[in-house]
Design a protein around this motif. Structure first.
Motif, PDB file in Angstrom:
ATOM      1  N   GLU A 101       0.829  -1.211   0.000  1.00 57.47           N
ATOM      2  CA  GLU A 101       0.000   0.000   0.000  1.00 57.47           C
ATOM      3  C   GLU A 101       0.864   1.262   0.000  1.00 57.47           C
ATOM      4  O   GLU A 101       0.534   2.242  -0.668  1.00 57.47           O
ATOM      5  N   GLN A 102       1.970   1.231   0.736  1.00 51.98           N
ATOM      6  CA  GLN A 102       2.866   2.394   0.741  1.00 51.98           C
ATOM      7  C   GLN A 102       3.475   2.638  -0.643  1.00 51.98           C
ATOM      8  O   GLN A 102       3.552   3.785  -1.109  1.00 51.98           O
ATOM      9  N   LYS A 103       3.881   1.572  -1.309  1.00 52.73           N
ATOM     10  CA  LYS A 103       4.468   1.733  -2.640  1.00 52.73           C
ATOM     11  C   LYS A 103       3.427   2.222  -3.644  1.00 52.73           C
ATOM     12  O   LYS A 103       3.708   3.079  -4.487  1.00 52.73           O
ATOM     13  N   ARG A 104       2.220   1.690  -3.560  1.00 49.34           N
ATOM     14  CA  ARG A 104       1.170   2.141  -4.468  1.00 49.34           C
ATOM     15  C   ARG A 104       0.825   3.605  -4.226  1.00 49.34           C
ATOM     16  O   ARG A 104       0.644   4.387  -5.169  1.00 49.34           O
ATOM     17  N   SER A 105       0.742   3.980  -2.940  1.00 49.36           N
ATOM     18  CA  SER A 105       0.426   5.369  -2.621  1.00 49.36           C
ATOM     19  C   SER A 105       1.529   6.301  -3.108  1.00 49.36           C
ATOM     20  O   SER A 105       1.250   7.379  -3.664  1.00 49.36           O
ATOM     21  N   ALA A 106       2.794   5.909  -2.917  1.00 47.05           N
ATOM     22  CA  ALA A 106       3.912   6.732  -3.373  1.00 47.05           C
ATOM     23  C   ALA A 106       3.897   6.884  -4.902  1.00 47.05           C
ATOM     24  O   ALA A 106       4.125   7.980  -5.439  1.00 47.05           O
ATOM     25  N   TYR A 107       3.606   5.798  -5.589  1.00 44.82           N
ATOM     26  CA  TYR A 107       3.548   5.878  -7.049  1.00 44.82           C
ATOM     27  C   TYR A 107       2.426   6.803  -7.502  1.00 44.82           C
ATOM     28  O   TYR A 107       2.604   7.643  -8.399  1.00 44.82           O
ATOM     29  N   GLN A 108       1.253   6.660  -6.904  1.00 45.26           N
ATOM     30  CA  GLN A 108       0.126   7.508  -7.304  1.00 45.26           C
ATOM     31  C   GLN A 108       0.420   8.985  -7.047  1.00 45.26           C
ATOM     32  O   GLN A 108       0.099   9.842  -7.876  1.00 45.26           O
ATOM     33  N   ASN A 109       1.055   9.279  -5.915  1.00 43.23           N
ATOM     34  CA  ASN A 109       1.402  10.675  -5.617  1.00 43.23           C
ATOM     35  C   ASN A 109       2.416  11.216  -6.622  1.00 43.23           C
ATOM     36  O   ASN A 109       2.285  12.350  -7.123  1.00 43.23           O
ATOM     37  N   ASN A 110       3.434  10.412  -6.917  1.00 42.77           N
ATOM     38  CA  ASN A 110       4.459  10.850  -7.878  1.00 42.77           C
ATOM     39  C   ASN A 110       3.869  11.027  -9.277  1.00 42.77           C
ATOM     40  O   ASN A 110       4.191  11.986  -9.990  1.00 42.77           O
ATOM     41  N   TYR A 111       3.019  10.094  -9.655  1.00 45.62           N
ATOM     42  CA  TYR A 111       2.426  10.166 -10.987  1.00 45.62           C
ATOM     43  C   TYR A 111       1.526  11.395 -11.105  1.00 45.62           C
ATOM     44  O   TYR A 111       1.526  12.102 -12.135  1.00 45.62           O
ATOM     45  N   ALA A 112       0.769  11.687 -10.056  1.00 43.49           N
ATOM     46  CA  ALA A 112      -0.093  12.878 -10.079  1.00 43.49           C
ATOM     47  C   ALA A 112       0.744  14.151 -10.149  1.00 43.49           C
ATOM     48  O   ALA A 112       0.390  15.110 -10.845  1.00 43.49           O
ATOM     49  N   ARG A 113       1.864  14.158  -9.446  1.00 43.80           N
ATOM     50  CA  ARG A 113       2.738  15.338  -9.477  1.00 43.80           C
ATOM     51  C   ARG A 113       3.328  15.546 -10.866  1.00 43.80           C
ATOM     52  O   ARG A 113       3.409  16.678 -11.360  1.00 43.80           O
ATOM     53  N   VAL A 114       3.742  14.445 -11.500  1.00 47.03           N
ATOM     54  CA  VAL A 114       4.298  14.552 -12.855  1.00 47.03           C
ATOM     55  C   VAL A 114       3.259  15.098 -13.831  1.00 47.03           C
ATOM     56  O   VAL A 114       3.544  15.974 -14.669  1.00 47.03           O
ATOM     57  N   LEU A 115       2.040  14.624 -13.764  1.00 48.58           N
ATOM     58  CA  LEU A 115       0.986  15.109 -14.644  1.00 48.58           C
ATOM     59  C   LEU A 115       0.702  16.596 -14.421  1.00 48.58           C
ATOM     60  O   LEU A 115       0.463  17.360 -15.376  1.00 48.58           O
ATOM     61  N   GLN A 116       0.742  16.996 -13.131  1.00 50.53           N
ATOM     62  CA  GLN A 116       0.490  18.419 -12.839  1.00 50.53           C
ATOM     63  C   GLN A 116       1.593  19.304 -13.421  1.00 50.53           C
ATOM     64  O   GLN A 116       1.330  20.353 -14.022  1.00 50.53           O
ATOM     65  N   LEU A 117       2.836  18.857 -13.235  1.00 55.08           N
ATOM     66  CA  LEU A 117       3.958  19.639 -13.789  1.00 55.08           C
ATOM     67  C   LEU A 117       3.910  19.680 -15.321  1.00 55.08           C
ATOM     68  O   LEU A 117       4.197  20.715 -15.937  1.00 55.08           O
ATOM     69  N   ALA A 118       3.553  18.573 -15.930  1.00 57.74           N
ATOM     70  CA  ALA A 118       3.484  18.542 -17.390  1.00 57.74           C
ATOM     71  C   ALA A 118       2.404  19.483 -17.918  1.00 57.74           C
ATOM     72  O   ALA A 118       2.571  20.135 -18.965  1.00 57.74           O
ATOM     73  N   GLN A 158      10.040  11.903 -20.128  1.00 56.02           N
ATOM     74  CA  GLN A 158      11.072  11.024 -19.576  1.00 56.02           C
ATOM     75  C   GLN A 158      10.743  10.614 -18.130  1.00 56.02           C
ATOM     76  O   GLN A 158      10.891   9.448 -17.750  1.00 56.02           O
ATOM     77  N   GLU A 159      10.299  11.588 -17.367  1.00 58.26           N
ATOM     78  CA  GLU A 159       9.940  11.287 -15.979  1.00 58.26           C
ATOM     79  C   GLU A 159       8.762  10.320 -15.911  1.00 58.26           C
ATOM     80  O   GLU A 159       8.728   9.412 -15.069  1.00 58.26           O
ATOM     81  N   LYS A 160       7.829  10.535 -16.848  1.00 55.46           N
ATOM     82  CA  LYS A 160       6.672   9.644 -16.895  1.00 55.46           C
ATOM     83  C   LYS A 160       7.102   8.214 -17.225  1.00 55.46           C
ATOM     84  O   LYS A 160       6.629   7.250 -16.606  1.00 55.46           O
ATOM     85  N   ASP A 161       7.991   8.113 -18.236  1.00 54.06           N
ATOM     86  CA  ASP A 161       8.486   6.787 -18.592  1.00 54.06           C
ATOM     87  C   ASP A 161       9.222   6.143 -17.415  1.00 54.06           C
ATOM     88  O   ASP A 161       9.091   4.929 -17.167  1.00 54.06           O
ATOM     89  N   LYS A 162       9.969   6.967 -16.687  1.00 52.56           N
ATOM     90  CA  LYS A 162      10.691   6.447 -15.523  1.00 52.56           C
ATOM     91  C   LYS A 162       9.709   5.947 -14.461  1.00 52.56           C
ATOM     92  O   LYS A 162       9.892   4.872 -13.884  1.00 52.56           O
ATOM     93  N   GLN A 163       8.670   6.752 -14.241  1.00 53.79           N
ATOM     94  CA  GLN A 163       7.665   6.351 -13.250  1.00 53.79           C
ATOM     95  C   GLN A 163       6.918   5.091 -13.690  1.00 53.79           C
ATOM     96  O   GLN A 163       6.617   4.220 -12.855  1.00 53.79           O
ATOM     97  N   LEU A 164       6.645   5.012 -14.987  1.00 58.89           N
ATOM     98  CA  LEU A 164       5.969   3.810 -15.484  1.00 58.89           C
ATOM     99  C   LEU A 164       6.857   2.580 -15.344  1.00 58.89           C
ATOM    100  O   LEU A 164       6.369   1.483 -15.026  1.00 58.89           O
ATOM    101  N   ALA A 165       8.152   2.786 -15.602  1.00 59.48           N
ATOM    102  CA  ALA A 165       9.079   1.668 -15.436  1.00 59.48           C
ATOM    103  C   ALA A 165       9.123   1.238 -13.960  1.00 59.48           C
ATOM    104  O   ALA A 165       9.118   0.036 -13.649  1.00 59.48           O
ATOM    105  N   GLN A 166       9.144   2.238 -13.066  1.00 63.14           N
ATOM    106  CA  GLN A 166       9.117   1.914 -11.640  1.00 63.14           C
ATOM    107  C   GLN A 166       7.805   1.219 -11.262  1.00 63.14           C
ATOM    108  O   GLN A 166       7.796   0.295 -10.441  1.00 63.14           O
ATOM    109  N   TYR A 167       6.730   1.686 -11.893  1.00 60.99           N
ATOM    110  CA  TYR A 167       5.431   1.061 -11.612  1.00 60.99           C
ATOM    111  C   TYR A 167       5.426  -0.406 -12.061  1.00 60.99           C
ATOM    112  O   TYR A 167       4.894  -1.276 -11.360  1.00 60.99           O
TER     113      TYR A 167
END
Length: 202
Positions: free
Chosen positions: A58-75, A88-97
């Motif tokens: 749950e912690q990893k999923r929550s961290a991913y969702q927060n990071n992904y939302a932040r990336v979308l906001q910045l984009a 690139q950051e999105k691809d990195k996050q997807l790879a981490q996901y």
């Protein structure tokens, strides 16, 4: 005097047999309780492992969702200047996901294995408990479907009554056997005395 000595010996032997029986029953009861306690401790440990791994997921999923939302906001805010970097950051996050999903699948498999072990342990505990007359009687008195759900205090009370009843029955039986032995010895003694009396010649 001889009759009393024989009766005392019979009572002493009976008391010794009763004590040995009680010791064996208590040893068997302690062995059952020890095996049940070990099973319960193993189940508690496995439950802690499941809880710990679930929290980690749950912690990893929550961290991913927060990071992904932040990336979308910045984009969205800097689409023109930071589109490439955001991609690139999105691809990195997807790879981490994807890596997290692999870990989640492995953890799910571990949880499944742990649950299977719990089921086997529960089965073994229920088999051990249900093979014990004291636990079955305690479950009947407590109105529980599974004997393992019976509180230890109830099991102890039933065991106390059970062993006390056995001891009482053994004690009463021993007394009656001793009395019967004395009575039989007196009858045979009278017969022997009668046979020893010399008969007058005819």
């Amino acid at each position: 005097m001889s009759d009393r000595t024989i009766g005392d010996d019979a009572l002493a032997k009976q008391t010794q047999s009763e004590q040995q029986l009680q010791d064996q029953l208590q040893m068997l009861g302690r062995d059952y309780q020890k095996r049940i306690d070990l099973g319960r401790e193993r189940m508690a440990y496995l439950e802690e492992q499941i809880l710990s791994q679930t929290q980690d997921i749950e912690q990893k999923r929550s961290a991913y969702q927060n990071n992904y939302a932040r990336v979308l906001q910045l984009a969205g805010q800097n689409r023109n200047s930071t589109t490439a970097r955001a991609a690139q950051e999105k691809d990195k996050q997807l790879a981490q996901y994807d890596e997290i999903q692999v870990e989640v699948k492995a953890i799910d498999n571990d949880i499944y294995d742990i649950q299977q072990q719990q089921s086997l342990i529960k089965h073994d505990i229920n088999r051990l408990v249900n093979s014990n007359q004291i636990y079955r009687l305690a479950a009947y008195i407590s109105d529980k479907e599974q004997a393992i759900e019976v509180p230890k205090s109830m099991v102890g009370l039933v065991a106390l009554i059970w062993f006390a009843s056995l001891a009482f029955i053994s004690a009463v039986t021993g007394v009656f056997l001793a009395i019967a032995g004395i009575y039989m010895q007196r009858i045979y003694a009278k017969d022997d005395d009668y046979n020893l009396v010399p008969k007058e010649p005819s």
